[in-house]
Design a protein around this motif. Structure first.
Motif, PDB file in Angstrom:
ATOM      1  N   ILE A 101       0.815  -1.241   0.070  1.00 55.34           N
ATOM      2  CA  ILE A 101       0.099   0.572   0.025  1.00 55.34           C
ATOM      3  C   ILE A 101       1.433   0.934   0.184  1.00 55.34           C
ATOM      4  O   ILE A 101       1.442   1.504   1.310  1.00 55.34           O
ATOM      5  CB  ILE A 101      -0.370   0.040   0.969  1.00 55.34           C
ATOM      6  CG1 ILE A 101      -1.811  -1.880   1.477  1.00 55.34           C
ATOM      7  CG2 ILE A 101      -1.854   0.749   1.024  1.00 55.34           C
ATOM      8  CD1 ILE A 101      -2.706  -1.264   2.532  1.00 55.34           C
ATOM      9  N   ARG A 102       0.719   2.106  -0.974  1.00 52.49           N
ATOM     10  CA  ARG A 102       2.353   2.714  -1.141  1.00 52.49           C
ATOM     11  C   ARG A 102       1.776   4.007  -1.041  1.00 52.49           C
ATOM     12  O   ARG A 102       2.321   5.130  -0.758  1.00 52.49           O
ATOM     13  CB  ARG A 102       2.685   3.224  -3.064  1.00 52.49           C
ATOM     14  CG  ARG A 102       3.118   1.185  -3.461  1.00 52.49           C
ATOM     15  CD  ARG A 102       3.827   0.160  -1.985  1.00 52.49           C
ATOM     16  NE  ARG A 102       5.213   1.289  -1.928  1.00 52.49           N
ATOM     17  CZ  ARG A 102       6.251   1.014  -1.642  1.00 52.49           C
ATOM     18  NH1 ARG A 102       6.717  -0.510  -0.751  1.00 52.49           N
ATOM     19  NH2 ARG A 102       8.159   1.509  -1.932  1.00 52.49           N
ATOM     20  N   ALA A 103       0.435   4.628  -1.274  1.00 49.55           N
ATOM     21  CA  ALA A 103      -0.238   5.799  -0.697  1.00 49.55           C
ATOM     22  C   ALA A 103      -1.229   5.929  -0.253  1.00 49.55           C
ATOM     23  O   ALA A 103      -2.154   5.176  -0.215  1.00 49.55           O
ATOM     24  CB  ALA A 103      -0.276   6.900  -2.264  1.00 49.55           C
ATOM     25  N   ASP A 104      -1.719   7.158   0.226  1.00 48.10           N
ATOM     26  CA  ASP A 104      -2.842   7.437   0.741  1.00 48.10           C
ATOM     27  C   ASP A 104      -3.933   7.851  -0.072  1.00 48.10           C
ATOM     28  O   ASP A 104      -4.103   7.919  -1.566  1.00 48.10           O
ATOM     29  CB  ASP A 104      -3.056   8.829   2.133  1.00 48.10           C
ATOM     30  CG  ASP A 104      -2.570   8.926   3.138  1.00 48.10           C
ATOM     31  OD1 ASP A 104      -2.314   7.127   3.562  1.00 48.10           O
ATOM     32  OD2 ASP A 104      -1.608   9.369   3.286  1.00 48.10           O
ATOM     33  N   LEU A 105      -5.260   7.586   0.320  1.00 49.57           N
ATOM     34  CA  LEU A 105      -6.281   6.970  -0.924  1.00 49.57           C
ATOM     35  C   LEU A 105      -7.146   8.427  -0.752  1.00 49.57           C
ATOM     36  O   LEU A 105      -8.364   8.707   0.042  1.00 49.57           O
ATOM     37  CB  LEU A 105      -6.764   5.747  -1.184  1.00 49.57           C
ATOM     38  CG  LEU A 105      -8.266   6.306  -2.432  1.00 49.57           C
ATOM     39  CD1 LEU A 105      -7.556   5.847  -3.753  1.00 49.57           C
ATOM     40  CD2 LEU A 105      -8.930   4.957  -2.271  1.00 49.57           C
ATOM     41  N   PRO A 106      -6.977   9.905  -1.624  1.00 52.51           N
ATOM     42  CA  PRO A 106      -6.181   9.583  -2.772  1.00 52.51           C
ATOM     43  C   PRO A 106      -5.061  10.849  -1.608  1.00 52.51           C
ATOM     44  O   PRO A 106      -5.408  11.080  -0.149  1.00 52.51           O
ATOM     45  CB  PRO A 106      -6.738  11.222  -3.684  1.00 52.51           C
ATOM     46  CG  PRO A 106      -7.224  11.891  -2.647  1.00 52.51           C
ATOM     47  CD  PRO A 106      -8.515  10.731  -2.300  1.00 52.51           C
ATOM     48  N   ASP A 107      -4.080  11.127  -2.566  1.00 56.05           N
ATOM     49  CA  ASP A 107      -2.469  12.014  -1.741  1.00 56.05           C
ATOM     50  C   ASP A 107      -3.166  13.444  -1.017  1.00 56.05           C
ATOM     51  O   ASP A 107      -4.233  13.910  -1.712  1.00 56.05           O
ATOM     52  CB  ASP A 107      -1.005  12.115  -2.556  1.00 56.05           C
ATOM     53  CG  ASP A 107      -0.324  12.258  -1.224  1.00 56.05           C
ATOM     54  OD1 ASP A 107      -0.144  12.315  -0.858  1.00 56.05           O
ATOM     55  OD2 ASP A 107      -0.530  13.769  -1.997  1.00 56.05           O
ATOM     56  N   SER A 108      -2.735  13.881  -0.300  1.00 56.85           N
ATOM     57  CA  SER A 108      -3.585  14.877  -0.016  1.00 56.85           C
ATOM     58  C   SER A 108      -2.952  15.948  -1.038  1.00 56.85           C
ATOM     59  O   SER A 108      -4.002  17.521  -0.524  1.00 56.85           O
ATOM     60  CB  SER A 108      -2.649  15.434   1.703  1.00 56.85           C
ATOM     61  OG  SER A 108      -1.385  15.964   1.819  1.00 56.85           O
ATOM     62  N   THR A 109      -2.204  16.301  -1.312  1.00 54.36           N
ATOM     63  CA  THR A 109      -1.318  17.015  -2.871  1.00 54.36           C
ATOM     64  C   THR A 109      -2.933  17.338  -3.626  1.00 54.36           C
ATOM     65  O   THR A 109      -3.028  18.102  -4.506  1.00 54.36           O
ATOM     66  CB  THR A 109      -0.483  17.146  -3.423  1.00 54.36           C
ATOM     67  OG1 THR A 109      -0.514  15.759  -4.138  1.00 54.36           O
ATOM     68  CG2 THR A 109       0.669  17.497  -2.199  1.00 54.36           C
ATOM     69  N   LYS A 110      -3.622  15.951  -3.491  1.00 65.46           N
ATOM     70  CA  LYS A 110      -5.209  15.383  -4.961  1.00 65.46           C
ATOM     71  C   LYS A 110      -6.082  15.618  -4.700  1.00 65.46           C
ATOM     72  O   LYS A 110      -6.893  14.415  -4.864  1.00 65.46           O
ATOM     73  CB  LYS A 110      -4.389  14.253  -5.797  1.00 65.46           C
ATOM     74  CG  LYS A 110      -3.094  14.965  -6.289  1.00 65.46           C
ATOM     75  CD  LYS A 110      -2.837  13.293  -6.931  1.00 65.46           C
ATOM     76  CE  LYS A 110      -1.413  13.035  -7.541  1.00 65.46           C
ATOM     77  NZ  LYS A 110      -1.072  14.322  -8.575  1.00 65.46           N
ATOM     78  N   ASN A 150      -9.649   8.917  -9.181  1.00 69.12           N
ATOM     79  CA  ASN A 150      -9.229   8.948 -10.611  1.00 69.12           C
ATOM     80  C   ASN A 150      -8.481   7.613 -10.679  1.00 69.12           C
ATOM     81  O   ASN A 150      -7.921   6.909  -9.555  1.00 69.12           O
ATOM     82  CB  ASN A 150      -9.022  10.075 -11.272  1.00 69.12           C
ATOM     83  CG  ASN A 150      -8.002  10.658 -10.994  1.00 69.12           C
ATOM     84  OD1 ASN A 150      -6.869   9.865 -10.310  1.00 69.12           O
ATOM     85  ND2 ASN A 150      -7.485  11.984 -11.134  1.00 69.12           N
ATOM     86  N   PHE A 151      -8.643   6.713 -11.299  1.00 68.57           N
ATOM     87  CA  PHE A 151      -7.006   5.685 -11.763  1.00 68.57           C
ATOM     88  C   PHE A 151      -5.787   6.467 -11.383  1.00 68.57           C
ATOM     89  O   PHE A 151      -4.900   5.173 -10.736  1.00 68.57           O
ATOM     90  CB  PHE A 151      -7.320   5.283 -13.304  1.00 68.57           C
ATOM     91  CG  PHE A 151      -6.901   4.149 -13.387  1.00 68.57           C
ATOM     92  CD1 PHE A 151      -6.885   2.688 -12.833  1.00 68.57           C
ATOM     93  CD2 PHE A 151      -5.291   4.578 -14.053  1.00 68.57           C
ATOM     94  CE1 PHE A 151      -6.564   1.883 -13.232  1.00 68.57           C
ATOM     95  CE2 PHE A 151      -4.864   2.744 -13.755  1.00 68.57           C
ATOM     96  CZ  PHE A 151      -5.079   1.730 -13.772  1.00 68.57           C
ATOM     97  N   GLY A 152      -5.779   7.542 -11.427  1.00 66.64           N
ATOM     98  CA  GLY A 152      -4.380   7.946 -11.235  1.00 66.64           C
ATOM     99  C   GLY A 152      -3.944   7.785  -9.515  1.00 66.64           C
ATOM    100  O   GLY A 152      -3.255   6.837  -9.102  1.00 66.64           O
ATOM    101  N   ASP A 153      -5.383   8.522  -9.159  1.00 71.23           N
ATOM    102  CA  ASP A 153      -5.017   7.806  -7.818  1.00 71.23           C
ATOM    103  C   ASP A 153      -4.991   6.412  -7.071  1.00 71.23           C
ATOM    104  O   ASP A 153      -4.568   6.165  -6.173  1.00 71.23           O
ATOM    105  CB  ASP A 153      -6.173   8.037  -6.884  1.00 71.23           C
ATOM    106  CG  ASP A 153      -6.409   9.891  -6.660  1.00 71.23           C
ATOM    107  OD1 ASP A 153      -5.360  11.079  -6.794  1.00 71.23           O
ATOM    108  OD2 ASP A 153      -7.690  10.612  -7.342  1.00 71.23           O
ATOM    109  N   VAL A 154      -5.833   5.659  -7.664  1.00 65.81           N
ATOM    110  CA  VAL A 154      -6.147   4.212  -7.010  1.00 65.81           C
ATOM    111  C   VAL A 154      -4.475   3.290  -7.748  1.00 65.81           C
ATOM    112  O   VAL A 154      -3.732   2.157  -6.628  1.00 65.81           O
ATOM    113  CB  VAL A 154      -6.979   3.279  -7.888  1.00 65.81           C
ATOM    114  CG1 VAL A 154      -6.329   1.689  -8.086  1.00 65.81           C
ATOM    115  CG2 VAL A 154      -8.671   3.986  -7.789  1.00 65.81           C
TER     116      VAL A 154
END
Length: 588
Positions: free
Chosen positions: A431-440, A448-452
């Motif tokens: 699990i490499r990032a929050d969903l989504p990153d705080s900047t997004k 979106n798919f980039g977040d996933v």
């Protein structure tokens, strides 16, 4: 202007890097700056990071801001060299990951990186593909992604190094595909960078991709080349190693200690003494001036005694380019020794650099091009959540149950139900990032798919398998023992599956099998249970060997981790919030 205070650790050194006794030549000093980047993972764009003293995350990292920091350092001192601590590629967000990380390599080339330690994630796609990333070309094991950023991919202009990586007997080759060190001429000073990667690499990447390699003891391998470097009369030796540790935060009873020690703390002496980097650093030859580390995604600027008992700097710069490790050395070229070395972790504040108009223009072009090539896929809306964000844990910890971990385990269970799955299990390192990153974060809670993709960038497939209750107990015990004893990896589990573990109990006895329940009923040691997980865990990855005893193993064809999560978000999105479900009970 950079508002982060300049926090420096200075160590006076009387170590000569040559084989002869210290000479009486008139000192010929030169000031050298080393900037290090570890665990970058292809993060071309900034991501959220909370600096010390800040209440909210800022936008940190991103190659445009890293370029600005490098430009400032080079302006202040022309004798500046940029190096890596490993995991520069692999497990990358969609802007680089969907293009086989070629944009990340080009960005690092343009930033002037000189050399980097190998990281375990450099081996994610196997040795052959890593050599392509180094040397260029389009003969890739994933032609759908390779050479889509540049149809004539040229490779890395910097060198990946690893003194402890060798061909094994089964390969039919001798030696190593990688150099053990690189010597750079920096302002007339000969600075040697010697590299190593965690010897656990075969247990945390696909074994097939590294089957021809042996990963030996890191300290032994580095120590073996030090005499050779001394014979070359190098003026300083810096170790670049993709292995790390953690700061002690609690005592044996879980009581908080050293809570005020952070990446900005100068000269900390609270690295866990049983952590890999501590035990390695204590054994590395005293001729090594300082150690730039990585792998554990921690920020620290610490001191560890060398074999003579003298303190030596061991530093790590968290992850994703949020921090740059900085060493400032005064090197005596005449007598081939380092006089002093200073260390700090430098916050890469994207927002400040952007406001000041200082972002690196060449990097902006690379990032913009990469984003444009993946935009059609990245921007597709998947779902809208019940909260703005679902996080992967406090400080991205891998030793706790997390809201996002719960969601992904539930997604795996949902994907495997039609094959009889009753439990979903996810490894926290996947699990490499929050969903989504705080900047997004978006106003309508959309992802979106980039977040996933940022959450699950590995392209793992879904596996359904059967374990007995006793094997499940064994698997849960492996979270705290063997290869995971020094850094607990708490598996994330699906709804209806619960258990408790004792912090104070001995390894191998932390879990009472009677506490392991499925839908409120204790599991039977001889009963069988269908589990949905990813192919990495199913193969025994992350030291979970119990999975290798599974029966009735079925791979779901074409079902990648991004598909599993996307489908579940579409099904359940509005009901999903940033809440830990409490499936794992922690006892004293």
């Amino acid at each position: 202007m950079r508002k982060t205070p300049l926090l420096l650790l200075t160590v006076a050194l009387g170590l000569s890097a040559c084989t002869t006794p210290p000479s009486t030549l008139t000192p010929d000093p030169v000031n050298v700056t080393v900037l290090g980047l570890n665990d970058f993972h292809g993060n071309l764009e900034p991501t959220g990071f909370t600096p010390v003293g800040a209440e909210k995350p800022i936008s940190a990292g991103g190659t445009e801001a890293i370029g600005a920091e490098l430009a400032a350092a080079r302006k202040a001192n022309a004798n500046t060299v940029f190096v890596g601590g490993g995991d520069l590629i692999g497990a990358s967000p969609i802007t680089s990951g969907l293009l086989r990380d070629e944009p990340a390599v080009y960005a690092l080339n343009a930033l002037g990186m000189s050399v980097s330690a190998l990281g375990n994630h450099e081996f994610d796609q196997g040795l052959t593909e890593l050599l392509r990333m180094q040397n260029g070309g389009c003969d890739s094991n994933d032609k759908a992604k390779a050479c889509k950023f540049d149809p004539n991919y040229r490779g890395a202009t910097f060198k990946w190094i690893g003194a402890n990586v060798q061909y094994n007997a089964s390969s039919g080759k001798t030696g190593s595909p990688f150099a053990p060190y690189v010597v750079q001429n920096v302002g007339g000073a000969k600075i040697a960078f010697v590299g190593a990667v965690t010897k656990t690499t075969p247990t945390i990447v696909s074994p097939d991709g590294v089957s021809m390699l042996t990963f030996t003891d890191e300290a032994d391998a580095v120590n073996a080349v030090v005499p050779e470097l001394k014979r070359q009369n190098v003026d300083a030796i810096i170790m670049l190693i993709h292995e790390g540790g953690e700061i002690v935060k609690t005592d044996a009873n879980g009581k908080p200690i050293n809570a005020d020690v952070t990446y900005a703390t100068v000269g900390c002496k609270v690295l866990k003494t049983d952590s890999p980097i501590y035990t390695i650093a204590k054994r590395v030859d005293p001729a090594v001036t300082a150690i730039i580390s990585g792998h554990t995604h921690q920020g620290y600027n610490c001191l560890v005694p060398d074999p003579t008992g003298k303190d030596r700097i061991v530093i790590q710069g968290e992850q994703y380019g949020h921090l740059l490790q900085r060493l400032d050395l005064t090197v005596d070229k005449a007598n081939h020794k380092v006089i002093t070395v200073k260390a700090e972790n430098l916050v890469v504040n994207y927002t400040e650099r952007e406001k000041a108009g200082q972002l690196d223009f060449a990097q902006t072009q690379i990032v913009t091009t990469a984003k444009s090539k993946v935009a059609a896929i990245s921007s597709v809306e998947i779902a809208r959540l019940g909260s703005p964000q679902i996080q992967r844990g406090i400080a991205n910890a891998r030793n706790t149950e997390s809201p996002l971990g719960d969601v992904i385990a539930d997604a795996l269970l949902e994907a495997g139900k039609d094959r009889g799955a009753v439990i979903g299990i996810m490894n926290p390192g996947g699990i490499r990032a929050d969903l989504p990153d705080s900047t997004k974060i978006k106003a309508n809670n959309a992802v979106n798919f980039g977040d996933v993709f940022a959450v699950n960038p590995f392209g793992n497939t879904t596996t359904i398998l059967t374990l007995t209750g006793a094997q499940i107990d064994e698997m849960l015990e492996q979270q705290f023992s063997g290869g995971n004893a020094e850094a607990v990896k708490l598996l994330q589990v699906s709804e209806g599956f619960t258990y408790s573990y004792s912090q104070s109990a001995a390894a191998g006895s932390k879990i009472d099998i009677a506490s392991i329940k499925l839908n409120g009923t204790a599991i039977s040691p001889t009963g069988t249970y269908r589990i949905a997980t990813n192919n990495f865990l199913a193969a025994g990855g992350d030291n979970f060997a119990a999975f290798k005893s599974a029966t009735n193993v079925v791979q779901l064809p074409g079902v990648a981790d991004t598909d599993v999560l996307s489908n579940y978000l579409k099904l359940k999105g509005p009901s999903l919030t940033n809440t830990v479900k409490g499936r794992i009970v922690v006892l004293p």
